[in-house]
Design an enzyme around this catalytic site. Structure first.
Site, PDB file in Angstrom:
ATOM      1  N   ASP A 156      -3.473   2.134  -0.096  1.00 39.43           N
ATOM      2  CA  ASP A 156      -2.462   1.799   0.913  1.00 39.43           C
ATOM      3  C   ASP A 156      -2.982   0.800   1.947  1.00 39.43           C
ATOM      4  O   ASP A 156      -2.252   0.383   2.838  1.00 39.43           O
ATOM      5  CB  ASP A 156      -2.004   3.086   1.611  1.00 39.43           C
ATOM      6  CG  ASP A 156      -0.778   2.881   2.489  1.00 39.43           C
ATOM      7  OD1 ASP A 156       0.127   2.123   2.095  1.00 39.43           O
ATOM      8  OD2 ASP A 156      -0.730   3.470   3.595  1.00 39.43           O
ATOM      9  N   SER A 167       5.223   1.725   5.326  1.00 38.01           N
ATOM     10  CA  SER A 167       5.328   2.084   3.916  1.00 38.01           C
ATOM     11  C   SER A 167       6.526   3.009   3.719  1.00 38.01           C
ATOM     12  O   SER A 167       6.737   3.940   4.506  1.00 38.01           O
ATOM     13  CB  SER A 167       4.056   2.793   3.445  1.00 38.01           C
ATOM     14  OG  SER A 167       2.926   1.962   3.600  1.00 38.01           O
ATOM     15  N   GLN A 199       4.354  -0.009  -4.579  1.00 38.50           N
ATOM     16  CA  GLN A 199       4.730   0.424  -3.235  1.00 38.50           C
ATOM     17  C   GLN A 199       5.827  -0.475  -2.693  1.00 38.50           C
ATOM     18  O   GLN A 199       5.855  -1.679  -2.974  1.00 38.50           O
ATOM     19  CB  GLN A 199       3.523   0.375  -2.291  1.00 38.50           C
ATOM     20  CG  GLN A 199       3.826   0.894  -0.880  1.00 38.50           C
ATOM     21  CD  GLN A 199       2.601   0.858   0.008  1.00 38.50           C
ATOM     22  OE1 GLN A 199       2.045  -0.198   0.270  1.00 38.50           O
ATOM     23  NE2 GLN A 199       2.161   2.011   0.480  1.00 38.50           N
TER      24      GLN A 199
END
Length: 291
Positions: free
Chosen positions: A208, A232, A282
């Protein structure tokens, strides 16, 4: 007191079990508006893994970031034992902070099996060795002369060594010429032990850190002043082969589309021999900051 950033990461992933299916994770005091998403994903995966039996490594996870977490406030992870089959184990994890759900994760674990066949597309490029590249801290220092205080603090606590394959872009002209792609070499800054679950959760943490860079590269310098608030939205990972997160891995990232205030990014993680270890997808939310 733990001072090594890699040791701090292992400590951060070492959850306190407070009930059979309930765990509590620390959330460090940071000068951030919200808890880092990779931390929550890594801790949730630890909670899921702690409720499985036998040698079943994680093969996939799918997660949603529902609310921003508050730094410095503990997070409780509640695990639902969805399925314990002969080959697969499924766990659903809900992360709760101050009575509110901030994150959901579903993880699947697979009993290792002999492959009937194997294939893999090769990496898209022949990337330079990590040792030949400057650290991101050195690149920023080279451009700015010295790190701003906030970046200096972050660099001291960073659990991963990050080295961008392409030199960072600092001007509007350089940014306009860039494709929505980014690649970095990464590894933990110190040993993480021999527990494969720790390495898997550490890599979930790392995944991430830079993935949404690919969305931003054609828009603004990655380490310049931000013009967007970024969050996110969801995160998915597929783990193909065993690995160590304290050995160099290449994170090749691209953004196929950004529209409607959302940007999609895809990542492929390889070892030094070019073996595909992990696939990542993502989506992030990008809202322009008020001027």
């Amino acid at each position: 007191m733990t001072t090594n950033p890699a040791e701090r990461l292992v400590d951060l992933l070492d959850l306190e079990q407070i009930e059979v299916n309930i765990f509590r994770g620390r959330s460090p005091h940071e000068s951030l508006q919200r808890v880092f998403g990779g931390q929550v994903a890594g801790q949730a995966l630890v909670a899921a893994g702690r409720t499985t039996e036998g040698d079943r490594p994680v093969h996939s996870l799918h997660a949603y970031f529902l609310r921003p977490g508050r730094p410095g406030v503990p997070i409780v992870y509640q695990v639902e034992r969805v399925r314990d089959g002969r080959s697969f184990t499924t766990r659903r994890v809900t992360a709760v902070q101050q009575g509110r759900t901030i994150f959901n994760l579903t993880a699947s674990f697979h009993q290792p099996e002999e492959a009937a066949f194997e294939h893999q597309l090769p990496p898209r490029l022949d990337f330079p060795d990590p040792e030949s590249l400057p650290t991101v801290v050195d690149e920023i220092r080279e451009h700015l002369g010295e790190l701003p205080e906030a970046l200096e603090r972050m660099a001291r606590r960073q659990p991963f060594d990050i080295r961008y394959v392409d030199r960072l872009r600092w001007t509007a002209e350089e940014v306009k010429e860039a494709d929505p792609r980014s690649a970095v070499w990464m590894r933990a800054v110190g040993p993480l032990g021999d527990d494969q679950l720790v390495h898997t959760c550490a890599l979930a943490y790392a995944s991430d850190m830079t993935l949404l860079d690919a969305v931003r590269i054609p828009v603004e310098p990655l380490w310049g002043p931000r013009t967007f608030d970024i969050a996110s939205l969801d995160h998915a990972m597929w783990f193909h082969r065993p690995f160590r997160a304290d050995e160099w891995f290449l994170y090749d990232q691209e953004s196929p589309i950004a529209t409607g205030a959302r940007g999609l990014a895809r990542g492929r993680i390889y070892d030094r021999a070019g073996n595909l270890l992990v696939s990542v997808v993502q989506e992030g939310l990008f809202r322009r900051l008020a001027s």
